[in-house]
Design an enzyme around this catalytic site. Structure first.
Site, PDB file in Angstrom:
ATOM      1  N   GLU A  33     -47.671  50.653 -28.661  1.00 11.15           N
ATOM      2  CA  GLU A  33     -48.406  49.899 -29.685  1.00 11.15           C
ATOM      3  C   GLU A  33     -49.917  49.927 -29.442  1.00 11.15           C
ATOM      4  OE1 GLU A  33     -45.512  48.935 -28.511  1.00 11.15           O
ATOM      5  OE2 GLU A  33     -44.256  48.580 -30.267  1.00 11.15           O
ATOM      6  N   GLN A  48     -42.815  47.833 -35.727  1.00  7.96           N
ATOM      7  CA  GLN A  48     -41.394  47.818 -36.089  1.00  7.96           C
ATOM      8  C   GLN A  48     -40.975  46.383 -36.414  1.00  7.96           C
ATOM      9  OE1 GLN A  48     -38.422  49.770 -33.345  1.00  7.96           O
ATOM     10  NE2 GLN A  48     -38.516  51.170 -35.093  1.00  7.96           N
ATOM     11  N   PHE A  49     -41.469  45.448 -35.632  1.00  9.52           N
ATOM     12  CA  PHE A  49     -41.368  44.020 -35.921  1.00  9.52           C
ATOM     13  C   PHE A  49     -42.724  43.417 -35.567  1.00  9.52           C
ATOM     14  CE2 PHE A  49     -37.000  45.239 -35.645  1.00  9.52           C
ATOM     15  CZ  PHE A  49     -36.319  44.384 -36.506  1.00  9.52           C
ATOM     16  N   ALA A  50     -43.135  42.416 -36.348  1.00  6.37           N
ATOM     17  CA  ALA A  50     -44.448  41.807 -36.113  1.00  6.37           C
ATOM     18  C   ALA A  50     -44.575  41.305 -34.674  1.00  6.37           C
ATOM     19  CB  ALA A  50     -44.662  40.655 -37.085  1.00  6.37           C
ATOM     20  N   ASP A  51     -43.447  40.892 -34.091  1.00  8.67           N
ATOM     21  CA  ASP A  51     -43.450  40.372 -32.713  1.00  8.67           C
ATOM     22  C   ASP A  51     -44.074  41.375 -31.733  1.00  8.67           C
ATOM     23  OD1 ASP A  51     -40.985  38.105 -33.015  1.00  8.67           O
ATOM     24  OD2 ASP A  51     -40.934  39.811 -34.374  1.00  8.67           O
ATOM     25  N   PHE A  52     -43.890  42.681 -32.003  1.00  5.91           N
ATOM     26  CA  PHE A  52     -44.311  43.690 -31.028  1.00  5.91           C
ATOM     27  C   PHE A  52     -45.812  43.951 -31.052  1.00  5.91           C
ATOM     28  CE2 PHE A  52     -39.799  45.237 -31.885  1.00  5.91           C
ATOM     29  CZ  PHE A  52     -39.286  44.324 -30.975  1.00  5.91           C
ATOM     30  N   HIS A  71     -37.672  38.754 -32.608  1.00  7.78           N
ATOM     31  CA  HIS A  71     -37.580  39.522 -33.857  1.00  7.78           C
ATOM     32  C   HIS A  71     -37.713  38.606 -35.060  1.00  7.78           C
ATOM     33  CE1 HIS A  71     -35.794  42.486 -31.121  1.00  7.78           C
ATOM     34  NE2 HIS A  71     -36.031  43.400 -32.039  1.00  7.78           N
TER      35      HIS A  71
END
Ligand SMILES: Cc1ncc(C[n+]2csc(CCOP(=O)(O)OP(=O)(O)O)c2C)c(N)n1
Length: 667
Positions: free
Chosen positions: A406, A428-432, A473
């Site tokens: 990232e 891929q997910f905002a969390d990442f 997630h």
């Protein structure tokens, strides 16, 4: 200790280098040395605040810069004065930069070497060191996409090679075969940390091999070796674009910065490296070969000292910056037309997810350079299949699968922007995004304000709860970004807005975090124009009009509000869907609150530090005399978001909203 030796301790293989070139290698090393010696005097007189010395390391800056064409980008660090002087930046501009004056490169907003200049194709560092490397990847990617056959040279100290950014940048460059020359200056110490406490391998060059990259070790104090070898490597990269890692062995003979001294460095190390001084050895060699005479050397010194004196005078006489609030505020973002482009087509009912996909597709056509990058987005079509089929239409160069890097990919997007290419990065997910947090909040957000370099990057953030996906997630992490000046934050609730705002985000030359709530993807449908249109930022929409209360929300929570009102048809409320959180349409909120006298804000994120608190505070400050009740905030619990459905339901504020609304109405 001032280097004084005059014997020649290197084997200079000058082969076919002509005298003019040898003399300019010498003169280009002499210039930063003389500037630094002057800076050390000014530092002692308290006229400059900090100095990071590159004395003894000039051969690397100068040799690399001379081997790189002047239209190729170079990304130096804090000891690379020789890069700036060899690129012939007028000295008064450097001096003004160090004094925080307007003729510098940052209008006094950043210090020392923390600036870039498109004019001289130099991209200076941010303090965090490592991000430079990924930014170089982006510039090199642009060169590759435009078939420019150019090299991008980027520097790091050996300390910086311990950062994750280094490893991610090398990996991405190698996987994508980007024409980057990674230059490690191994100078023995990172602040007080000796190499054996920094890494546990013999040579850092080995790290290149670990990433599938050619690598070399070069004697960083031998200017002829640096120049000839880097020149050959650069030529080879232009012919055959690929990354190469070079470890330059050298030594930092002064302190990390002048105030920190060298007490922790064994004296004998300094003594032995002082005999390897790159300038004095080369000077002695040129004299022995009668390429330079005492007279010519004196002429060079006199000329450079004259230039230093004249330019110092110019910088010293320049007036101090006069603070001007509106100028500061207007330089946070690059200006953009924010009017919206109307659609001309008949609308069709589509899902939220189709709106995102359609915006991306149309924007790829609208902006023919636009690049999309993300994990699994090419053949696989992305975790949510939003880019399915894109490679067939736009090809793999523009729809790029990325390694799980990232940080490096966000830095790459920054580099693309520096080279004039727009990009969209899919998390891929905002969390990442937390794995790429530093470049977002420190590089993308601050670059325009610091040196007028925009970050033309959209980061797509599939976010939100209600999908029983647990703490990593399901987060809706917009508050990490709304508090950082320099970022725009968009958070639509409906397909029409999603498409128009994503198109606008991609048009916008500033960095935009675009939140897409996963629970809306396949559940919310709306009539949406089939052709290209944009919606302006900073305009909330009033999706229901009423008189008793103002309800403010955004994202999936807007739908919870509508559901609550459907179940309570007797409640007469203005419902404001914010659509963008930065910029934030406070005027629309105030106008409504002045009418209703009551306000409640529903936010999916946990309460503390979220945007609901700021909206509440603003309403209190601006509409106090119109209020008939305290402003209420309804938000998730102060815990991480849990996995099990019943725990998640308890965590989310959806079910608490109705009670809170009724309490407010009854106040
Ligand atoms: C992320 C981060 N951590 C720590 C620092 C503080 N710091 C600034 S320079 C430096 C040492 C860097 O060493 P190296 O990369 O070897 O470069 P050198 O100073 O030796 O040229 C440190 C620890 C920083 N600027 N950024």
């Amino acid at each position: 200790m001032k280097p004084t030796n005059s014997s020649v301790n290197f084997n200079y293989s000058i082969n076919n280098l002509d005298e003019t070139l040898l003399l300019s290698l010498y003169r280009n090393m002499l210039k930063p040395r003389l500037i630094e010696e002057r800076m050390l005097v000014l530092l002692r007189q308290g006229k400059i605040s900090k100095w990071f010395s590159g004395i003894g390391q000039e051969a690397i800056s100068v040799g690399v810069t001379m081997a790189i064409h002047s239209d190729e980008y170079i990304l130096p660090m804090h000891r690379n004065l020789g890069v700036f002087t060899t690129r012939k930046i007028p000295l008064y501009r450097l001096f003004a930069q160090w004094q925080g004056k307007a003729s510098g490169f940052t209008k006094g907003r950043d210090r020392s070497f923390h600036f870039g200049t498109q004019q001289y194709k130099i991209v200076g560092m941010i303090s965090h060191l490592g991000p430079q490397l990924g930014v170089a990847d982006g510039i090199a990617l642009a060169s590759k996409l435009k078939n420019k056959n150019q090299v991008t040279a980027v520097f790091s100290g050996e300390g910086g090679t311990s950062e994750g950014d280094f490893h991610e940048a090398l990996n991405v460059a190698s996987v994508w075969q980007l024409p980057v020359l990674f230059c490690i200056e191994n100078n023995g110490y990172g602040l007080s940390t000796p190499t054996h406490e920094q890494y546990n391998c013999k040579d850092l060059a080995a790290r290149g091999i670990g990433y599938g990259m050619e690598s070399h070790i070069i004697d960083g104090n031998n200017i002829v070796e640096v120049y000839t070898k880097v020149n050959a490597l650069a030529k080879d990269i232009r012919r055959n674009p690929r990354p190469i890692l070079v470890e330059f062995k050298t030594f930092r003979i002064r302190g990390h910065e002048e105030a920190s001294g060298t007490k922790y460095v064994p004296e004998e190390l300094i003594t032995s490296w002082t005999t390897k001084d790159p300038l004095l050895n080369f000077e002695a060699f040129l004299k022995a070969e009668t390429i330079i005479t005492e007279e010519l050397e004196a002429d060079f010194k006199a000329e450079i000292n004259k230039e230093i004196n004249e330019h110092l005078k110019v910088a010293n006489e320049e007036e101090e910056i006069k603070p001007n609030e509106s100028e500061e505020l207007s330089d946070v973002f690059q200006l953009i037309k924010n009017e919206g482009i109307n659609s001309k087509s008949k609308p069709e009912e589509i899902r939220f997810i189709d709106a995102i996909s359609s915006s991306l597709k149309e924007s790829m056509i609208q902006h023919e350079d636009l690049v999309i990058m993300g994990q699994d987005i090419a053949e696989y079509g992305g975790a949510f299949k939003i880019t399915e089929g894109f490679i067939d239409q736009f090809g793999k160069e523009r729809v790029r699968n990325t390694p799980i890097c990232e940080s490096a990919i966000i830095e790459t997007a920054m580099g693309l922007s520096i080279a004039g290419i727009k990009s969209v990065v899919e998390m891929q997910f905002a969390d990442f995004v937390s794995s790429g947090f530093n470049p977002v909040v420190n590089y993308l957000a601050k670059s325009y304000y610091r040196w007028k370099q925009n970050a033309d990057v959209v980061i797509r953030m599939p976010c939100g709860g209600g999908v029983a996906a647990g703490p990593f997630h399901s987060q809706t992490n917009e508050a990490w970004f709304t508090k950082t000046p320099g970022l725009k934050v968009v958070y639509p609730a409906f397909p029409y807005d999603a498409k128009g705002l994503l198109n606008q985000a991609i048009n916008d030359p500033n960095p935009v975090l675009f939140f897409e709530h996963k629970a809306l993807y396949r559940n919310i449908r709306q009539e949406v124009p089939t052709d290209y249109y944009t919606l302006p930022f900073g305009k909330a929409s009033v999706i229901k009009a009423g008189n008793d209360v103002t309800i403010v929300s955004y994202g999936a929570a807007v739908h919870w509000v509508l559901e609550t009102l459907d179940n309570n048809p007797d409640i007469s409320a203005d419902v404001i869907d914010l659509r963008t959180l930065q910029p934030l349409d406070l005027e629309r909120i105030y106008a409504s609150v002045k009418k209703t006298g009551k306000a409640i804000i529903l936010q999916e994120d946990s309460l503390f530090g979220g945007i609901a608190s700021d909206i509440s505070a603003n309403i209190m400050e601006q509409c106090f005399k119109y209020l008939d009740a305290p402003v209420m905030r309804v938000a998730s619990m102060e815990t991480p978001i849990p996995f099990a459905a019943q725990l998640e339901q308890q965590y989310l504020p959806k079910n608490k909203f109705e009670t809170a609304l009724k309490t407010l109405l009854a106040y």
